[in-house]
Design an enzyme around this catalytic site. Structure first.
Site: not given
Ligand code: GRF
Length: 216
Positions: A16, A68, A112, A139
């Protein structure tokens, strides 16, 4: 017009945030172009979003690499094949190696779902509720070797309501994510945001430790 900033977005899921980034570049005269979307999961819905927007996609399965370091090396090769000026982590559920992070120092951003430095890692909405926080949010930060620990670019806060659940909070935080990530991408693409010696700068000025505070 000057050359646009080449952006590569890394995802693992719904995408999203990717959609918000795509939508924000819909008009003419945009400073950035999303050259590719790369996922470590074949079924990430974000890949479909990218295809619908006519953006190139790549699937790199971390499970088919020995460790990794070798996965990250392949990822670097894929990203650099698109001449990325900026790499955006948008729900990319992998811890990145030090080599990867160093390679993209100053041109790697993450979003995040918490008001960092609070609640690094997972389950941020639940943790904010359990702590009884009055405010929660999201953030955007430069990525450094410390997980969720790099210099902050921008934060958006929302009030926590007494009847909030992790789900309702997540929903409202997501709305803010979809505003501040496109904003940070644009600022970077316009050369306004940079990673300096002391931290993130906006228009040449050092940002506060909590980044620019975005208010709707
Ligand atoms: C979001 O909440 C972002 O902050 C975190 O992972 C989630 C990703 O959501 N890092 P989307 O796939 O962009 O809907």
């Amino acid at each position: 017009m000057s050359t646009p900033c080449n952006v590569v977005v890394l995802i693992s899921g719904s995408g999203s945030n990717l959609q918000a980034l795509i939508d924000s570049l819909a008009g003419a005269d945009t400073p950035a172009v999303i050259r590719a979307v790369i996922s470590n999961r074949a079924d990430a819905y974000g890949l479909e979003r990218a295809r619908q927007a006519g953006i190139e996609t790549r699937f790199l399965d971390h499970k088919s690499y020995a460790d990794r370091e070798s996965f990250d090396a392949a990822l670097i090769q894929a990203i650099d094949g698109f001449n990325a000026d900026l790499v955006l982590l948008a729900g990319f559920m992998r811890i990145l190696s030090a080599d990867f992070v160093r390679h993209y120092q100053g041109r790697l951003l993450n979003i995040h779902p918490s008001l960092l430095p609070k609640y690094k890692g997972l389950h941020t909405h639940q943790r904010a509720l359990e702590a009884g926080d009055a405010e929660h949010g999201c953030s955007v930060h430069f990525v450094t070797e410390e997980l969720d620990g790099g210099p902050l670019v921008v934060q958006a806060a929302i009030p926590v309501e007494s009847d909030d659940t992790p789900e309702t909070l997540a929903q409202r935080v997501h709305v803010q994510e979809h505003v501040i990530y496109p904003l940070a991408m644009r600022w970077f693409a316009e050369g306004r945001v940079r990673l300096g010696e002391q931290g993130a700068t906006l228009d040449g000025e050092l940002l506060p430790a909590s980044g620019h505070s975005y208010r709707t």
